[in-house]
Design a protein around this motif. Structure first.
Motif, mmCIF file in Angstrom:
data_model
loop_
_atom_site.group_PDB
_atom_site.id
_atom_site.type_symbol
_atom_site.label_atom_id
_atom_site.label_comp_id
_atom_site.label_asym_id
_atom_site.label_seq_id
_atom_site.Cartn_x
_atom_site.Cartn_y
_atom_site.Cartn_z
ATOM 1 N N VAL A 1 -8.240 1.017 -8.281
ATOM 2 C CA VAL A 1 -9.052 1.488 -7.158
ATOM 3 C C VAL A 1 -8.291 2.547 -6.370
ATOM 4 C CG1 VAL A 1 -10.199 0.774 -5.028
ATOM 5 C CG2 VAL A 1 -10.255 -0.717 -7.034
ATOM 6 N N VAL A 2 -7.032 2.285 -6.095
ATOM 7 C CA VAL A 2 -6.201 3.248 -5.364
ATOM 8 C C VAL A 2 -6.095 4.549 -6.151
ATOM 9 C CG1 VAL A 2 -3.848 3.702 -4.549
ATOM 10 C CG2 VAL A 2 -4.898 1.486 -4.135
ATOM 11 N N MET A 3 -5.903 4.435 -7.453
ATOM 12 C CA MET A 3 -5.771 5.624 -8.292
ATOM 13 C C MET A 3 -7.051 6.461 -8.272
ATOM 14 S SD MET A 3 -4.879 5.926 -12.350
ATOM 15 C CE MET A 3 -6.373 5.096 -12.815
ATOM 16 N N TRP B 1 0.823 -1.215 0.000
ATOM 17 C CA TRP B 1 0.000 0.000 0.000
ATOM 18 C C TRP B 1 0.853 1.260 0.000
ATOM 19 C CZ3 TRP B 1 -4.878 -0.716 -1.124
ATOM 20 C CH2 TRP B 1 -5.504 -1.893 -0.764
ATOM 21 N N VAL B 2 1.915 1.271 0.777
ATOM 22 C CA VAL B 2 2.749 2.471 0.904
ATOM 23 C C VAL B 2 3.392 2.820 -0.435
ATOM 24 C CG1 VAL B 2 4.697 3.491 2.125
ATOM 25 C CG2 VAL B 2 3.149 1.971 3.334
ATOM 26 N N ALA B 3 3.905 1.816 -1.128
ATOM 27 C CA ALA B 3 4.534 2.064 -2.431
ATOM 28 C C ALA B 3 3.499 2.531 -3.458
ATOM 29 C CB ALA B 3 5.241 0.812 -2.932
ATOM 30 N N LEU B 4 2.293 1.982 -3.419
ATOM 31 C CA LEU B 4 1.244 2.407 -4.357
ATOM 32 C C LEU B 4 0.856 3.859 -4.133
ATOM 33 C CD1 LEU B 4 -1.170 -0.662 -4.506
ATOM 34 C CD2 LEU B 4 0.383 0.144 -6.270
ATOM 35 N N ALA C 1 0.149 -2.932 -15.937
ATOM 36 C CA ALA C 1 1.365 -3.666 -16.296
ATOM 37 C C ALA C 1 2.607 -2.999 -15.713
ATOM 38 C CB ALA C 1 1.485 -3.776 -17.815
ATOM 39 N N LEU C 2 2.673 -1.673 -15.775
ATOM 40 C CA LEU C 2 3.837 -0.980 -15.213
ATOM 41 C C LEU C 2 3.863 -1.061 -13.693
ATOM 42 C CD1 LEU C 2 4.453 2.170 -17.396
ATOM 43 C CD2 LEU C 2 6.075 0.439 -16.744
ATOM 44 N N VAL C 3 2.703 -0.973 -13.062
ATOM 45 C CA VAL C 3 2.656 -1.098 -11.607
ATOM 46 C C VAL C 3 3.040 -2.516 -11.192
ATOM 47 C CG1 VAL C 3 1.097 -1.077 -9.610
ATOM 48 C CG2 VAL C 3 1.030 0.782 -11.251
#
Length: 145
Positions: free
Chosen positions: A128-130, A19-22, A86-88
Motif C-alpha cells: 500500500v505504501v509503495m 512508517w518513517v523507515a518504510l 519478504a525483504l521489507v
C-alpha cells in the motif's frame, strides 16, 4: 513522521508500523541518486528530536535502512511483490531489533512491542505504501537526474 506519532497515540502500542523507515526505504529504492545518507541522517535526527530519544538513536537505524536500500535497489525493483514483502520484513525486523538493542542501554524502561510483530505489520503495509508513493512520484514527475 506525523503518521508514526499519530498511530502510536491511537493504538497505544509503540511503533507497530515503522512508517518513517518504510517511506525512507521507498525513496532510496525509487530515487537512489537523489535520496541517500544525508536524507537518512536528517530524518533520523528529526525522529530523535520528535520522540525525545537520545540523539543518534534513530539516525543510526535510518542510516542502516538507507545503506541496505542502496545496496539492493536495482534487484529490489525487479522483484515481485511477495519477494519485496519478504525483504521489507527482514529489513524492518533488523531495524526494530537494533532499536530495541539501543533502547536497552537507556536507563528508563520503555514499552516494547515484539520486533517480529512490528516487522510483520510493516511488511504487510508495504504494498500500500509503495503504491501511494509511486502514484505521488509519477504525478509530480519525480525521476532520476
Amino acid at each position: 513522521m506525523l503518521l508514526s506519532i499519530w498511530t502510536t497515540e491511537v493504538s497505544g502500542l509503540p511503533l507497530l508500523i515503522d512508517w518513517v523507515a518504510l517511506v525512507l526505504f521507498y525513496w532510496v529504492v525509487a530515487l537512489p541518486a537523489r535520496v541517500g545518507l544525508t536524507y537518512a541522517l536528517l530524518t533520523g535526527f528529526t525522529v530523535d528530536v520528535l520522540s525525545a530519544s537520545p540523539l543518534g538513536h534513530y539516525a543510526l537505524i535510518m542510516t542502516l535502512v538507507c545503506l541496505f536500500g542502496q545496496l539492493i535497489c536495482l534487484r529490489f525493483r525487479k522483484m515481485d511483490v511477495l519477494s519485496q514483502i519478504a525483504l521489507v520484513f527482514m529489513l524492518a525486523g533488523v531495524a526494530r531489533f537494533i532499536d530495541v538493542w539501543l533502547a536497552s542501554f537507556e536507563t528508563q524502561a520503555v514499552a516494547v512491542t515484539p520486533p517480529l510483530l512490528t516487522a510483520l505489520c510493516s511488511a504487510l503495509v508495504w504494498p500500500v505504501v509503495m503504491q501511494i508513493l509511486r502514484y505521488f512520484r509519477r504525478y509530480h514527475g519525480l525521476t532520476e537526474w
